[in-house]
Scaffold this motif. Structure first.
Motif, short mmCIF file in Angstrom:
data_model
loop_
_atom_site.label_atom_id
_atom_site.label_comp_id
_atom_site.label_asym_id
_atom_site.label_seq_id
_atom_site.Cartn_x
_atom_site.Cartn_y
_atom_site.Cartn_z
N VAL A 80 0.83 -1.21 0.00
CA VAL A 80 0.00 0.00 0.00
C VAL A 80 0.87 1.26 0.00
CG1 VAL A 80 -1.65 1.35 1.37
CG2 VAL A 80 -2.01 -1.10 1.02
N VAL A 81 1.98 1.25 0.76
CA VAL A 81 2.82 2.45 0.78
C VAL A 81 3.47 2.66 -0.59
CG1 VAL A 81 5.04 1.45 1.53
CG2 VAL A 81 4.42 3.77 2.22
N CYS A 82 3.75 1.58 -1.31
CA CYS A 82 4.27 1.73 -2.67
C CYS A 82 3.24 2.43 -3.56
CB CYS A 82 4.62 0.37 -3.25
SG CYS A 82 6.09 -0.40 -2.52
N LYS A 83 1.99 2.03 -3.45
CA LYS A 83 0.92 2.68 -4.21
C LYS A 83 0.80 4.14 -3.80
CE LYS A 83 -4.06 2.46 -5.16
NZ LYS A 83 -3.89 2.62 -6.61
N TRP A 84 0.86 4.40 -2.50
CA TRP A 84 0.73 5.76 -1.97
C TRP A 84 1.83 6.67 -2.52
CZ3 TRP A 84 2.10 8.12 3.30
CH2 TRP A 84 1.27 9.21 3.59
N VAL A 85 3.06 6.16 -2.49
CA VAL A 85 4.20 6.94 -2.97
C VAL A 85 4.06 7.29 -4.44
CG1 VAL A 85 6.66 6.71 -3.55
CG2 VAL A 85 5.88 6.22 -1.23
N PHE A 257 -24.01 14.20 8.83
CA PHE A 257 -23.96 12.76 8.56
C PHE A 257 -22.93 12.52 7.47
CE2 PHE A 257 -25.75 8.72 6.84
CZ PHE A 257 -25.57 7.97 8.00
N PRO A 258 -21.65 12.38 7.86
CA PRO A 258 -20.57 12.35 6.86
C PRO A 258 -20.35 11.01 6.18
CG PRO A 258 -19.66 12.24 9.06
CD PRO A 258 -21.14 12.42 9.23
N LEU A 259 -20.91 9.92 6.69
CA LEU A 259 -20.58 8.60 6.15
C LEU A 259 -20.82 8.48 4.65
CD1 LEU A 259 -21.80 6.19 8.99
CD2 LEU A 259 -19.47 6.88 8.43
N PRO A 260 -21.94 8.97 4.10
CA PRO A 260 -22.13 8.82 2.65
C PRO A 260 -21.12 9.60 1.82
CG PRO A 260 -24.21 9.27 3.76
CD PRO A 260 -23.13 9.53 4.75
N LYS A 261 -20.42 10.54 2.44
CA LYS A 261 -19.49 11.40 1.70
C LYS A 261 -18.04 10.93 1.80
CE LYS A 261 -22.48 15.35 2.71
NZ LYS A 261 -22.57 16.67 3.37
N LEU A 262 -17.80 9.84 2.50
CA LEU A 262 -16.42 9.40 2.68
C LEU A 262 -15.76 9.06 1.35
CD1 LEU A 262 -16.60 7.16 5.89
CD2 LEU A 262 -16.04 9.59 5.67
N GLY A 263 -16.55 8.64 0.37
CA GLY A 263 -15.99 8.35 -0.94
C GLY A 263 -15.47 9.58 -1.65
N GLN A 264 -15.84 10.78 -1.16
CA GLN A 264 -15.36 12.02 -1.77
C GLN A 264 -13.98 12.42 -1.26
OE1 GLN A 264 -18.30 15.19 -1.56
NE2 GLN A 264 -19.98 13.72 -1.57
N ILE A 265 -13.48 11.72 -0.25
CA ILE A 265 -12.12 11.99 0.22
C ILE A 265 -11.16 11.65 -0.91
CG2 ILE A 265 -10.35 11.25 1.87
CD1 ILE A 265 -12.58 10.65 3.84
N PRO A 266 -10.17 12.49 -1.18
CA PRO A 266 -9.23 12.22 -2.27
C PRO A 266 -8.63 10.82 -2.17
CG PRO A 266 -8.88 14.42 -1.42
CD PRO A 266 -9.88 13.78 -0.51
N ALA A 267 -8.45 10.19 -3.34
CA ALA A 267 -7.96 8.81 -3.37
C ALA A 267 -6.63 8.65 -2.66
CB ALA A 267 -7.85 8.35 -4.83
#
Length: 285
Positions: A80-85, A257-267
């Motif tokens: 995952v850190v490789c993908k993140w980098v 109610f933030p749960l439905p919006k969590l997908g909007q967090i940058p990838a």
């Protein structure tokens, strides 16, 4: 991951519960007589209830599975850190690419964390070498590789901050954050733990058994403190980096109610969150 009741850091005899002290002494005698090479027999694996004869689940019986899971989580964290980098632009060591030079820091720190996990669980790993000396070698080499990875990671931070290429707005101060302070203290503790281990358990063969036993007790107490300090430092680092990236999603009204919006967090932030969760899972298993 390690625990104060089940972590072997240098010698394979570190379980601190009274029931294990007798086993440790018996096992050391087996080692001296050419026994099974340092494995600890855990009676909990085959324990049975006296009342009905059904299997009893104990910490010892699930520990082999937990150790395997810890290594699997650590490997996943590395992927995952490789993908993140690479989401953050990849890697570079060239002057004028301070952001890409910095990316070596999270990558190599996770590499160090993975080798620390191998080192701390070396004597508990179910498929370890039969010879105690080989397990101790794995333990020592893993700590050493982790140290070298961490050193290069720290050099990358200073090189990036002192580049002044304008990518990060010019020169960046060093050691200004809580992450860096905790990291510095953890690094000093790491050096002390490593130096003591090398000197008393490898270099100085003339150390008496009594002194070695005393040093070993401190070694096995400091080990979990060091390991979880590294975990805390990593989590603080991820949080700090995500603060620079900017992980908030846009809102134009109270976010009740933030749960439905969590997908909007940058990838890139979602991957960073995943990395942190994997580090925690590695530590607690």
């Amino acid at each position: 991951g390690p625990s104060t009741s089940g972590l072997l850091l240098s010698d394979g005899t570190s379980d601190m519960r009274p029931s294990y002290r007798q086993q440790d002494g018996e096992q050391d005698q087996l080692n001296n007589d050419g026994g099974d090479g340092g494995s600890i027999q855990t009676t909990g694996t085959t324990a049975r209830s006296r009342s009905n004869g059904s299997p009893t689940i104990t910490v010892e019986s699930v520990q082999p599975l937990a150790n395997l899971l810890a290594h699997c989580f650590a490997l996943c964290a590395l992927l995952v850190v490789c993908k993140w980098v690479f989401q953050m632009g990849g890697l570079s060591w060239s002057k004028g690419n301070s952001k890409l030079v910095f990316n070596w820091h999270p990558l190599l720190m996770i590499v160090a964390f993975c080798f620390m996990t191998t080192a701390t669980l070396a004597f508990r790993f179910p498929f370890r070498a039969a010879a105690r000396s080989q397990t101790k070698l794995t333990h020592g080499l893993s700590w050493t590789i982790a140290a070298l990875s961490a050193i290069i990671a720290l050099v990358a931070v200073f090189r990036s901050h002192n580049d002044g290429d304008g990518q990060g707005g010019g020169f960046i101060a060093n050691l200004y954050s809580l992450h860096s302070w905790i990291g510095l203290l953890t690094s000093l503790l790491y050096v002390a733990q490593w130096a003591v281990g090398v000197y008393f358990f490898w270099w100085n063969t003339s150390t008496t058994s009594r002194i070695k036993a005393t040093i070993h007790q401190f070694h096995i107490v400091i080990g979990p403190i060091l390991y979880f300090s590294v975990v805390a430092t990593i989590l603080l680092g991820i949080q700090e980096k995500e603060g620079f990236i900017g992980c908030a999603y846009p809102v134009d009204a109270p976010d009740g109610f933030p749960l439905p919006k969590l997908g909007q967090i940058p990838a890139v932030c979602q991957v960073g969150h995943t990395l942190g969760i994997l580090v925690v899972l590695t530590a607690v298993t």
